[in-house]
Write a protein that holds these residues in place. Sequence first.
Motif, PDB file in Angstrom:
ATOM      1  N   UNK B 309     -72.668  38.907-101.839  1.00  0.00           N
ATOM      2  CA  UNK B 309     -73.183  37.568-102.319  1.00  0.00           C
ATOM      3  C   UNK B 309     -73.682  37.649-103.652  1.00  0.00           C
ATOM      4  N   UNK B 310     -73.639  36.806-104.355  1.00  0.00           N
ATOM      5  CA  UNK B 310     -73.979  36.705-105.756  1.00  0.00           C
ATOM      6  C   UNK B 310     -74.220  35.257-106.313  1.00  0.00           C
ATOM      7  N   UNK B 311     -74.198  35.024-107.515  1.00  0.00           N
ATOM      8  CA  UNK B 311     -74.283  33.665-108.035  1.00  0.00           C
ATOM      9  C   UNK B 311     -72.956  33.611-108.598  1.00  0.00           C
ATOM     10  N   UNK B 312     -72.388  32.248-108.551  1.00  0.00           N
ATOM     11  CA  UNK B 312     -71.204  31.944-109.130  1.00  0.00           C
ATOM     12  C   UNK B 312     -71.629  31.575-110.564  1.00  0.00           C
ATOM     13  N   UNK B 313     -70.792  32.202-111.427  1.00  0.00           N
ATOM     14  CA  UNK B 313     -71.322  31.629-112.864  1.00  0.00           C
ATOM     15  C   UNK B 313     -70.714  30.490-113.255  1.00  0.00           C
ATOM     16  N   UNK B 314     -69.374  29.928-112.792  1.00  0.00           N
ATOM     17  CA  UNK B 314     -68.873  28.779-113.021  1.00  0.00           C
ATOM     18  C   UNK B 314     -69.905  27.603-112.234  1.00  0.00           C
ATOM     19  N   UNK B 315     -70.044  27.756-110.888  1.00  0.00           N
ATOM     20  CA  UNK B 315     -70.840  26.912-110.325  1.00  0.00           C
ATOM     21  C   UNK B 315     -72.259  26.837-110.592  1.00  0.00           C
ATOM     22  N   UNK B 316     -72.868  27.947-110.866  1.00  0.00           N
ATOM     23  CA  UNK B 316     -74.189  28.070-110.994  1.00  0.00           C
ATOM     24  C   UNK B 316     -75.315  28.041-109.801  1.00  0.00           C
ATOM     25  N   UNK B 317     -74.206  28.256-108.858  1.00  0.00           N
ATOM     26  CA  UNK B 317     -75.050  28.391-107.207  1.00  0.00           C
ATOM     27  C   UNK B 317     -74.778  29.626-106.574  1.00  0.00           C
ATOM     28  N   UNK B 318     -75.710  29.962-105.690  1.00  0.00           N
ATOM     29  CA  UNK B 318     -75.310  31.061-104.867  1.00  0.00           C
ATOM     30  C   UNK B 318     -73.989  30.989-104.242  1.00  0.00           C
ATOM     31  N   UNK B 319     -73.245  32.130-104.059  1.00  0.00           N
ATOM     32  CA  UNK B 319     -72.124  32.155-103.042  1.00  0.00           C
ATOM     33  C   UNK B 319     -71.997  33.490-102.364  1.00  0.00           C
ATOM     34  N   UNK B 320     -71.368  33.512-101.248  1.00  0.00           N
ATOM     35  CA  UNK B 320     -71.162  34.686-100.475  1.00  0.00           C
ATOM     36  C   UNK B 320     -69.983  34.547 -99.687  1.00  0.00           C
ATOM     37  N   UNK B 321     -69.504  35.760 -99.027  1.00  0.00           N
ATOM     38  CA  UNK B 321     -68.804  35.868 -97.953  1.00  0.00           C
ATOM     39  C   UNK B 321     -69.517  36.418 -97.002  1.00  0.00           C
ATOM     40  N   UNK B 322     -69.125  36.155 -95.636  1.00  0.00           N
ATOM     41  CA  UNK B 322     -70.016  36.614 -94.405  1.00  0.00           C
ATOM     42  C   UNK B 322     -68.946  36.462 -93.289  1.00  0.00           C
ATOM     43  N   UNK B 323     -68.853  37.691 -92.419  1.00  0.00           N
ATOM     44  CA  UNK B 323     -68.253  37.248 -90.929  1.00  0.00           C
ATOM     45  C   UNK B 323     -69.198  36.347 -90.153  1.00  0.00           C
ATOM     46  N   UNK B 324     -68.612  35.069 -89.878  1.00  0.00           N
ATOM     47  CA  UNK B 324     -69.448  34.150 -88.877  1.00  0.00           C
ATOM     48  C   UNK B 324     -68.390  34.069 -87.576  1.00  0.00           C
ATOM     49  N   UNK B 325     -69.478  33.911 -86.232  1.00  0.00           N
ATOM     50  CA  UNK B 325     -69.010  33.494 -85.047  1.00  0.00           C
ATOM     51  C   UNK B 325     -67.645  32.558 -85.382  1.00  0.00           C
ATOM     52  N   UNK B 326     -66.920  32.994 -84.706  1.00  0.00           N
ATOM     53  CA  UNK B 326     -65.511  31.753 -84.648  1.00  0.00           C
ATOM     54  C   UNK B 326     -66.181  30.334 -84.193  1.00  0.00           C
ATOM     55  N   UNK B 327     -67.090  30.304 -83.470  1.00  0.00           N
ATOM     56  CA  UNK B 327     -67.503  28.712 -83.122  1.00  0.00           C
ATOM     57  C   UNK B 327     -67.963  27.897 -84.395  1.00  0.00           C
ATOM     58  N   UNK B 328     -68.273  28.692 -85.575  1.00  0.00           N
ATOM     59  CA  UNK B 328     -68.805  28.058 -86.760  1.00  0.00           C
ATOM     60  C   UNK B 328     -67.570  27.733 -87.499  1.00  0.00           C
ATOM     61  N   UNK B 329     -67.477  26.323 -87.893  1.00  0.00           N
ATOM     62  CA  UNK B 329     -66.184  25.874 -88.751  1.00  0.00           C
ATOM     63  C   UNK B 329     -66.748  25.376 -90.231  1.00  0.00           C
ATOM     64  N   UNK B 330     -65.657  25.240 -90.953  1.00  0.00           N
ATOM     65  CA  UNK B 330     -65.550  25.105 -92.120  1.00  0.00           C
ATOM     66  C   UNK B 330     -66.636  23.618 -92.349  1.00  0.00           C
ATOM     67  N   UNK B 331     -67.264  23.456 -93.551  1.00  0.00           N
ATOM     68  CA  UNK B 331     -68.011  22.478 -93.428  1.00  0.00           C
ATOM     69  C   UNK B 331     -69.389  22.161 -92.662  1.00  0.00           C
ATOM     70  N   UNK B 332     -69.429  23.391 -91.737  1.00  0.00           N
ATOM     71  CA  UNK B 332     -70.712  23.439 -91.025  1.00  0.00           C
ATOM     72  C   UNK B 332     -71.783  23.893 -91.894  1.00  0.00           C
ATOM     73  N   UNK B 333     -73.063  23.487 -91.568  1.00  0.00           N
ATOM     74  CA  UNK B 333     -74.315  23.934 -92.175  1.00  0.00           C
ATOM     75  C   UNK B 333     -74.849  25.130 -91.533  1.00  0.00           C
TER      76      UNK B 333
END
Lengths: 128, 359
Positions: B309-333
């Motif tokens: 995890x870090x800040x995205x210098x281009x977006x100016x927001x925090x971004x991360x990679x994470x292993x998530x349970x397969x039940x969690x889908x893209x666009x979920x919060x």
Amino acid sequence: MNIPDELYYTENHEWGKVEDGLMRVGITDYAQSELGDIVFVDLARKGTSVSKGDSLGTVESVKAVSEVYSPVDGEIVEVNEALENSPELVNHDCYEGAWMVVLKMDDPSQASKLMDSQSYEDYLKAEA
Amino acid sequence: MRTPLFHEHEKLHAKIVDFHGWEMPVWYAGIIEEHMATRTGAGLFDAGHMGEIYVQGRQSVPFLERILTRNIKSMPGGKVYYSFFLNDSGGIIDDLTIYCLEPGERYMLCVNASNTERDLTWIISRNREGAAIEDRSPSIALLALQGPDASRILKSSLTFDTGTLKNYTFAMVETSRYGELMISKTGYTGAGGVEIFLDTEAAPLLWNELIGRGAIPCGLGARDTLRLEMGYPLHGSDIDESHTPLEAGLNFAVDMQKTSFIGRDALDEQLKSGLERRLAGLVLKDKGIPRQGCACVKDGREVGAVTSGSISPVLGTGIALAYLDSSVKDNDEVEIVVRSKPLKATVVHPPFVKGAIPK
């Protein structure tokens, strides 16, 4: 490394500037240069009472998170809100524009127990 | 350990850190400035700490076929593949790039600095085919010239036209000043550009030449934020022996048509039973920076953890990679718990940004 004469310093690289019973607090030039690009500053709320060594907030660079510790006992009476949207000020202006909080000191004599600029300079040399 | 460019880094007043035993520059001017220079212009990185292992001889193909996840038999000369060494459970021992120098005869594997020794021991122990294995890391330097301006700089310094190179291919280029260069259209930034393998002795000369033509020296800090914005995994953080390429979403680098390779049975099994977790991207909606190890929570239930995890210098927001349970889908919060504070984030499919932002 810029170490202004008129300030007090802590071993955790905070500076304090005493102004009639109040202490303005920030982090030193050494601290900001070690952290690198500061991208996020999260400060405690105005009105919070702190003891010496309590957290006044966190400063985050791209790579690391660092706590800012209170140099003395007191109450936070002012918080630098400019840092919320311009955290990079800490890199560019750590002793002026990027002060973090102002503390109302419980015991103003605590300040004199902190390091002066000469002792802090010696401390940095010993650390290196 | 030091790369042949260590003294150049010192001259540039780089902040030097220990990276798995290597004294490497983490930044020169600052991570964000270097990051943006690479996205919009050209950044120059010392990647000389990476390992280069040569596998040669007639036994090289049967051996590599068995220890790598790609089809090496059909690999043409001048081609580069991204691939893995897997353990018997399908876990990633290391990720690497393989260069076909001479089909059927000569291959170079470029492996992670932190894993070079372990990889070498592992490769040697698996070599029942009797291929010739040689670690050439000490005599090979690696410069990465990355960004939309890289081709202009390369053309003016080496009169080499990268337009002739396709992505994931390389060319051997003979030069009078730097000796033989292996110029590869690959990188770890998503910004375009090349990676150049060369003799250690010639490295400082080429380094300074490229900087003289406008390349901005960049440290490991920017290398990390650049790769994270593209969603490229880092071995040791996002991928390791307890995660398979399928869980990491790196299926493109695994050839399931191949009859057999180490780890294959475990991957078959995983495909049959379905994935329990997958590597996903997270973009923070709240202010803050996710860090490795932060828990991810959905509807009050822990569904994973941040691996980078870090800040995205281009977006100016925090971004991360994470292993998530397969039940969690893209666009979920989900919420990422950063120092006991829950921060709102959206699940996305990386890349987080466009790799090159031409001026």
